[in-house]
Design a protein around this motif. Sequence first.
Motif, PDB file in Angstrom:
ATOM      1  N   UNK A 127      64.521  41.411 -18.560  1.00  0.00           N
ATOM      2  CA  UNK A 127      64.684  40.043 -18.048  1.00  0.00           C
ATOM      3  C   UNK A 127      65.843  39.400 -18.792  1.00  0.00           C
ATOM      4  N   UNK A 128      66.819  38.927 -18.053  1.00  0.00           N
ATOM      5  CA  UNK A 128      68.043  38.409 -18.655  1.00  0.00           C
ATOM      6  C   UNK A 128      67.848  36.976 -19.161  1.00  0.00           C
ATOM      7  N   UNK A 129      67.188  36.850 -20.313  1.00  0.00           N
ATOM      8  CA  UNK A 129      66.883  35.529 -20.867  1.00  0.00           C
ATOM      9  C   UNK A 129      68.152  34.779 -21.269  1.00  0.00           C
ATOM     10  N   UNK A 130      69.198  35.479 -21.680  1.00  0.00           N
ATOM     11  CA  UNK A 130      70.377  34.806 -22.225  1.00  0.00           C
ATOM     12  C   UNK A 130      71.270  34.164 -21.166  1.00  0.00           C
ATOM     13  N   UNK A 131      71.084  34.541 -19.927  1.00  0.00           N
ATOM     14  CA  UNK A 131      71.911  33.983 -18.860  1.00  0.00           C
ATOM     15  C   UNK A 131      71.656  32.483 -18.739  1.00  0.00           C
ATOM     16  N   UNK A 132      72.710  31.698 -18.885  1.00  0.00           N
ATOM     17  CA  UNK A 132      72.599  30.245 -18.803  1.00  0.00           C
ATOM     18  C   UNK A 132      72.758  29.810 -17.356  1.00  0.00           C
ATOM     19  N   UNK A 133      71.724  29.126 -16.829  1.00  0.00           N
ATOM     20  CA  UNK A 133      71.769  28.636 -15.455  1.00  0.00           C
ATOM     21  C   UNK A 133      71.557  27.129 -15.482  1.00  0.00           C
ATOM     22  N   UNK A 134      72.529  26.381 -14.986  1.00  0.00           N
ATOM     23  CA  UNK A 134      72.447  24.922 -15.030  1.00  0.00           C
ATOM     24  C   UNK A 134      71.471  24.411 -13.975  1.00  0.00           C
ATOM     25  N   UNK A 135      70.942  23.201 -14.154  1.00  0.00           N
ATOM     26  CA  UNK A 135      69.934  22.659 -13.225  1.00  0.00           C
ATOM     27  C   UNK A 135      70.380  22.628 -11.766  1.00  0.00           C
ATOM     28  N   UNK A 136      71.682  22.471 -11.500  1.00  0.00           N
ATOM     29  CA  UNK A 136      72.165  22.430 -10.116  1.00  0.00           C
ATOM     30  C   UNK A 136      71.815  23.689  -9.338  1.00  0.00           C
ATOM     31  N   UNK A 137      71.644  24.808 -10.042  1.00  0.00           N
ATOM     32  CA  UNK A 137      71.327  26.064  -9.383  1.00  0.00           C
ATOM     33  C   UNK A 137      69.833  26.349  -9.358  1.00  0.00           C
ATOM     34  N   UNK A 138      69.052  25.544 -10.069  1.00  0.00           N
ATOM     35  CA  UNK A 138      67.629  25.802 -10.207  1.00  0.00           C
ATOM     36  C   UNK A 138      66.764  24.899  -9.338  1.00  0.00           C
ATOM     37  N   UNK A 139      67.186  23.650  -9.162  1.00  0.00           N
ATOM     38  CA  UNK A 139      66.390  22.711  -8.404  1.00  0.00           C
ATOM     39  C   UNK A 139      66.409  23.059  -6.921  1.00  0.00           C
TER      40      UNK A 139
END
Length: 471
Positions: free
Chosen positions: A366-378
């Motif tokens: 599981x790629x825990x280190x990948x940073x994903x900003x809220x714009x891509x999550x909501x």
Amino acid sequence: MPNTQQPYQHAHRESGQYDTIDAIVSPQNQLNILSKTEASRLLDASQGGLYTLFRCCALAVLNSGNTLDDGKELLERYPDFAIRVIQEERGIKLEVNGAPASAFVDGKMIHGISEHLFAVLRDVLFASSEQRLLSTDKTATPETITDAVFHMLRNAKVIRPKVDPNIIVCWGGHSISVGEYDYTKKVGYEMGLRGLDICTGCGPGAMKGPMKGATIGHAKQRLGVGRYIGITEPGIIAAEAPNPIVNELVIMPDIEKRLEAFVRTGHGIVVFPGGAGTAEEILYLLGILLHPDNRELPFPVVFTGPASAQSYFAQIDQFIATTLGAEAQSRYKIIMDDPAAVARYMVNGMSDVRAFRKKTDDAYYFNWQLKISPDFLQPFEPTHENMRDLQLQLDRPKHELAANLRRAFSGIVAGNVKDAGIRAIEKHGLFEICGDRSIMEPVDQLLSAFQEQGRMKLPGSTYTPCYRITH
């Protein structure tokens, strides 16, 4: 293990012009017991239950193998379809009425479709019990959302520790030419020979071809049963029903969690020719990789297709250059008409991923280190108002522009194939997408090319645009 489905006597009947079957289905190494609370959640939606969602997803699974990419039409083809849970002392069974006859052989449900049916039950129930998975609360933190995705994948047993990185996510269109489909099989075959497993959106076309090719590669190397992971979500499953090769099916709650599951689970990505959905996936991926915190993180990405797709990828590459710039272009490699080269590139990439994860003490699974900003999550709801209000200006930070372009293409996919999106277009008219001319003209050109090349709908279907581009 033999099938234990118990078809009713005189099970065959007709629903309009489509043959259907009534049957009772037993679980095959899947979820086989439910609590009383879980069973009560499967009540009719008018009673606060999940029945409508469960019914739609179950019907899509049972329609596997049939050429249809219209969620609304599928529901209208089988208006009498019903499914319910039978609680018994030794476990549960599912009773289906008016199910597509193609899901059965001699009155017994096909084993793989039965597995998929119980995967639907498992994931619908788990998501409903984990409110963070269904929440649209804008205050939810990225950490909370990612943790929810992890738990969903772990519950589906997709996450496996102590296995070296080898999962390749394959993206591409469900409506592709025969030549492009054959090419995806060749790439899958070369990756299978090299011990790589495949993860796709689980549907037909470029989602099925790599899996089909990999099965032969795995068999030739005597690697046993490979992993053919299919990740979907309720809105898209009817249009892209799981193909029969998928042996690990996961239904995520929405498109954003589906996309996050791809990039957290996969160790590299191969992109084949596609349409609006593939463009959405590309924009999602590049938007994440453009985040400053992900600059050093190895994540091999290849765009590939047969020689006939050369102009397609040239157009995609030019679109990315115009909207997101050279840095975005640097995050992928284009390899044309060379399946073995694609597979070798991915194998080399796996070595880089493994070394980086080992050095940084990050998990392989599981790629825990990948940073994903809220714009891509909501979650983004593609309403007419939300589509019209998208901020598509060239002066925005590139990863934010990518997020909004991704939402625009997501809305087009919804208007093309999703039941709710199709009904919204019928009621309120076309989606309107507005932004800077320097962005909207390339978007319009790309979408027009998809239409001309028949990439918006399955071959033989007439495509009517669900959007209007304005400057």
